[in-house]
Design a protein around this motif. Structure first.
Motif, mmCIF file in Angstrom:
data_model
loop_
_atom_site.group_PDB
_atom_site.id
_atom_site.type_symbol
_atom_site.label_atom_id
_atom_site.label_comp_id
_atom_site.label_asym_id
_atom_site.label_seq_id
_atom_site.Cartn_x
_atom_site.Cartn_y
_atom_site.Cartn_z
ATOM 1 N N ALA A 26 -2.079 -13.283 -1.404
ATOM 2 C CA ALA A 26 -2.845 -14.431 -0.944
ATOM 3 C C ALA A 26 -2.800 -14.604 0.567
ATOM 4 C CB ALA A 26 -2.338 -15.699 -1.622
ATOM 5 N N ASP A 27 -1.752 -14.134 1.222
ATOM 6 C CA ASP A 27 -1.605 -14.326 2.660
ATOM 7 C C ASP A 27 -2.452 -13.297 3.397
ATOM 8 O OD1 ASP A 27 1.183 -14.150 5.005
ATOM 9 O OD2 ASP A 27 -0.793 -15.051 5.174
ATOM 10 N N ASP A 28 -3.519 -13.748 4.035
ATOM 11 C CA ASP A 28 -4.407 -12.843 4.759
ATOM 12 C C ASP A 28 -4.122 -12.827 6.261
ATOM 13 O OD1 ASP A 28 -5.714 -12.127 2.477
ATOM 14 O OD2 ASP A 28 -7.344 -13.561 2.731
ATOM 15 N N THR A 29 -2.872 -13.041 6.657
ATOM 16 C CA THR A 29 -2.564 -13.111 8.075
ATOM 17 C C THR A 29 -1.549 -12.060 8.514
ATOM 18 O OG1 THR A 29 -0.873 -14.778 7.639
ATOM 19 C CG2 THR A 29 -3.071 -15.572 8.229
ATOM 20 N N PRO A 30 -1.665 -10.816 8.050
ATOM 21 C CA PRO A 30 -0.713 -9.816 8.533
ATOM 22 C C PRO A 30 -0.987 -9.501 9.995
ATOM 23 C CG PRO A 30 -2.343 -8.801 7.144
ATOM 24 C CD PRO A 30 -2.588 -10.279 7.095
ATOM 25 N N THR A 31 0.024 -9.025 10.689
ATOM 26 C CA THR A 31 -0.127 -8.780 12.115
ATOM 27 C C THR A 31 -0.605 -7.373 12.426
ATOM 28 O OG1 THR A 31 2.204 -8.176 12.241
ATOM 29 C CG2 THR A 31 1.633 -10.472 12.716
ATOM 30 N N THR A 32 -0.538 -6.463 11.469
ATOM 31 C CA THR A 32 -0.981 -5.099 11.726
ATOM 32 C C THR A 32 -1.970 -4.665 10.650
ATOM 33 O OG1 THR A 32 0.775 -4.095 10.408
ATOM 34 C CG2 THR A 32 1.263 -4.510 12.729
ATOM 35 N N ALA A 33 -2.755 -3.641 10.988
ATOM 36 C CA ALA A 33 -3.713 -3.108 10.024
ATOM 37 C C ALA A 33 -2.997 -2.516 8.818
ATOM 38 C CB ALA A 33 -4.584 -2.045 10.699
ATOM 39 N N GLY A 34 -1.861 -1.900 9.041
ATOM 40 C CA GLY A 34 -1.113 -1.288 7.951
ATOM 41 C C GLY A 34 -0.505 -2.296 7.000
ATOM 42 N N ALA A 35 -0.236 -3.500 7.499
ATOM 43 C CA ALA A 35 0.392 -4.520 6.659
ATOM 44 C C ALA A 35 -0.505 -4.898 5.480
ATOM 45 C CB ALA A 35 0.739 -5.756 7.481
ATOM 46 N N VAL A 36 -1.796 -4.927 5.703
ATOM 47 C CA VAL A 36 -2.741 -5.262 4.630
ATOM 48 C C VAL A 36 -2.633 -4.231 3.516
ATOM 49 C CG1 VAL A 36 -5.180 -5.509 4.022
ATOM 50 C CG2 VAL A 36 -4.326 -6.447 6.175
ATOM 51 N N ASP A 37 -2.658 -2.953 3.893
ATOM 52 C CA ASP A 37 -2.565 -1.894 2.884
ATOM 53 C C ASP A 37 -1.210 -1.916 2.185
ATOM 54 O OD1 ASP A 37 -5.118 -0.700 3.098
ATOM 55 O OD2 ASP A 37 -4.510 0.276 4.959
ATOM 56 N N LEU A 39 0.739 -4.525 1.654
ATOM 57 C CA LEU A 39 0.771 -5.661 0.728
ATOM 58 C C LEU A 39 -0.068 -5.403 -0.519
ATOM 59 C CD1 LEU A 39 0.538 -8.754 3.099
ATOM 60 C CD2 LEU A 39 2.441 -8.126 1.616
ATOM 61 N N LYS A 40 -1.260 -4.862 -0.329
ATOM 62 C CA LYS A 40 -2.102 -4.536 -1.479
ATOM 63 C C LYS A 40 -1.426 -3.484 -2.352
ATOM 64 C CE LYS A 40 -6.603 -5.629 0.528
ATOM 65 N NZ LYS A 40 -7.891 -5.082 0.990
ATOM 66 N N GLY A 41 -0.766 -2.521 -1.708
ATOM 67 C CA GLY A 41 -0.055 -1.487 -2.449
ATOM 68 C C GLY A 41 1.072 -2.058 -3.282
ATOM 69 N N LEU A 42 1.810 -3.001 -2.702
ATOM 70 C CA LEU A 42 2.886 -3.650 -3.461
ATOM 71 C C LEU A 42 2.325 -4.384 -4.674
ATOM 72 C CD1 LEU A 42 5.168 -5.123 -0.649
ATOM 73 C CD2 LEU A 42 5.795 -3.375 -2.329
ATOM 74 N N GLY A 43 1.212 -5.061 -4.473
ATOM 75 C CA GLY A 43 0.575 -5.778 -5.578
ATOM 76 C C GLY A 43 0.122 -4.831 -6.678
ATOM 77 N N ASN A 44 -0.515 -3.724 -6.282
ATOM 78 C CA ASN A 44 -0.966 -2.751 -7.273
ATOM 79 C C ASN A 44 0.203 -2.112 -8.014
ATOM 80 O OD1 ASN A 44 -3.795 -2.705 -7.432
ATOM 81 N ND2 ASN A 44 -3.922 -1.695 -5.452
ATOM 82 N N GLU A 45 1.298 -1.861 -7.291
ATOM 83 C CA GLU A 45 2.486 -1.320 -7.959
ATOM 84 C C GLU A 45 3.034 -2.304 -8.986
ATOM 85 O OE1 GLU A 45 5.753 1.051 -6.326
ATOM 86 O OE2 GLU A 45 4.723 0.795 -4.407
ATOM 87 N N ALA A 46 3.115 -3.565 -8.601
ATOM 88 C CA ALA A 46 3.651 -4.580 -9.511
ATOM 89 C C ALA A 46 2.770 -4.734 -10.745
ATOM 90 C CB ALA A 46 3.780 -5.923 -8.788
ATOM 91 N N ILE A 47 1.463 -4.790 -10.541
ATOM 92 C CA ILE A 47 0.545 -4.939 -11.663
ATOM 93 C C ILE A 47 0.574 -3.689 -12.539
ATOM 94 C CG2 ILE A 47 -1.887 -5.197 -12.313
ATOM 95 C CD1 ILE A 47 -2.156 -6.938 -9.733
ATOM 96 N N LYS A 71 -0.095 2.067 -10.545
ATOM 97 C CA LYS A 71 1.149 2.131 -9.783
ATOM 98 C C LYS A 71 1.079 3.258 -8.742
ATOM 99 C CE LYS A 71 6.115 2.155 -10.132
ATOM 100 N NZ LYS A 71 7.279 2.121 -10.985
ATOM 101 N N LEU A 72 0.537 4.400 -9.126
ATOM 102 C CA LEU A 72 0.385 5.502 -8.174
ATOM 103 C C LEU A 72 -0.587 5.145 -7.051
ATOM 104 C CD1 LEU A 72 0.339 8.581 -10.575
ATOM 105 C CD2 LEU A 72 2.108 7.979 -8.908
ATOM 106 N N ARG A 73 -1.677 4.440 -7.399
ATOM 107 C CA ARG A 73 -2.617 3.980 -6.356
ATOM 108 C C ARG A 73 -1.904 3.050 -5.379
ATOM 109 N NH1 ARG A 73 -6.243 3.425 -10.590
ATOM 110 N NH2 ARG A 73 -5.970 1.182 -10.653
ATOM 111 N N GLY A 74 -1.050 2.188 -5.922
ATOM 112 C CA GLY A 74 -0.295 1.273 -5.064
ATOM 113 C C GLY A 74 0.646 2.003 -4.131
ATOM 114 N N GLN A 75 1.300 3.027 -4.638
ATOM 115 C CA GLN A 75 2.198 3.813 -3.800
ATOM 116 C C GLN A 75 1.423 4.519 -2.690
ATOM 117 O OE1 GLN A 75 4.058 6.221 -6.808
ATOM 118 N NE2 GLN A 75 5.692 4.741 -7.158
ATOM 119 N N ALA A 76 0.257 5.066 -3.035
ATOM 120 C CA ALA A 76 -0.582 5.727 -2.037
ATOM 121 C C ALA A 76 -1.071 4.728 -0.992
ATOM 122 C CB ALA A 76 -1.761 6.415 -2.713
ATOM 123 N N GLN A 77 -1.412 3.519 -1.432
ATOM 124 C CA GLN A 77 -1.872 2.473 -0.514
ATOM 125 C C GLN A 77 -0.761 2.102 0.466
ATOM 126 O OE1 GLN A 77 -3.366 -0.631 -3.003
ATOM 127 N NE2 GLN A 77 -5.165 -0.963 -1.740
#
Length: 93
Positions: A26-37, A39-47, A71-77
């Motif tokens: 939900a937090d769309d305020t990461p400080t780096t471009a990589g942080a978005v990926d 965070l999304k990767g962590l979410g995909n891994e958890a799901i 989970k593999l997509r999340g790790q790649a992200q």
């Protein structure tokens, strides 16, 4: 277990997993471009882990496979996010 009961259990567990992952995404305020990926990767891994767990509980091979793939997509992200951060840090020097 009856098909209806299995379906209800599957839906309830997936709903819980998605609700647990939502605050991290939900937090769309990461400080780096990589942080978005990352965070999304962590979410995909958890799901993906949750789907795999529900698939194990309900003996649903399709859901287990879907969970493994997500989970593999999340790790790649996450790796993509780390690479972006590395490039960004190198450019900042």
């Amino acid at each position: 277990m009856s098909r209806l009961r299995t379906s209800a259990l599957r839906g309830a567990l997936l709903g819980l997993a998605l609700a647990a992952a939502a605050p991290a995404l939900a937090d769309d305020t990461p400080t780096t471009a990589g942080a978005v990926d990352r965070l999304k990767g962590l979410g995909n891994e958890a799901i993906g882990s949750a789907k795999r767990g529900v698939g194990n509980l309900t003996d649903d091979e399709d859901l287990k496979a879907e969970g493994r793939a997500q989970k593999l997509r999340g790790q790649a992200q996450q790796e993509k996010g780390k690479a972006k951060d590395t490039v960004e840090n190198a450019l900042d020097k």
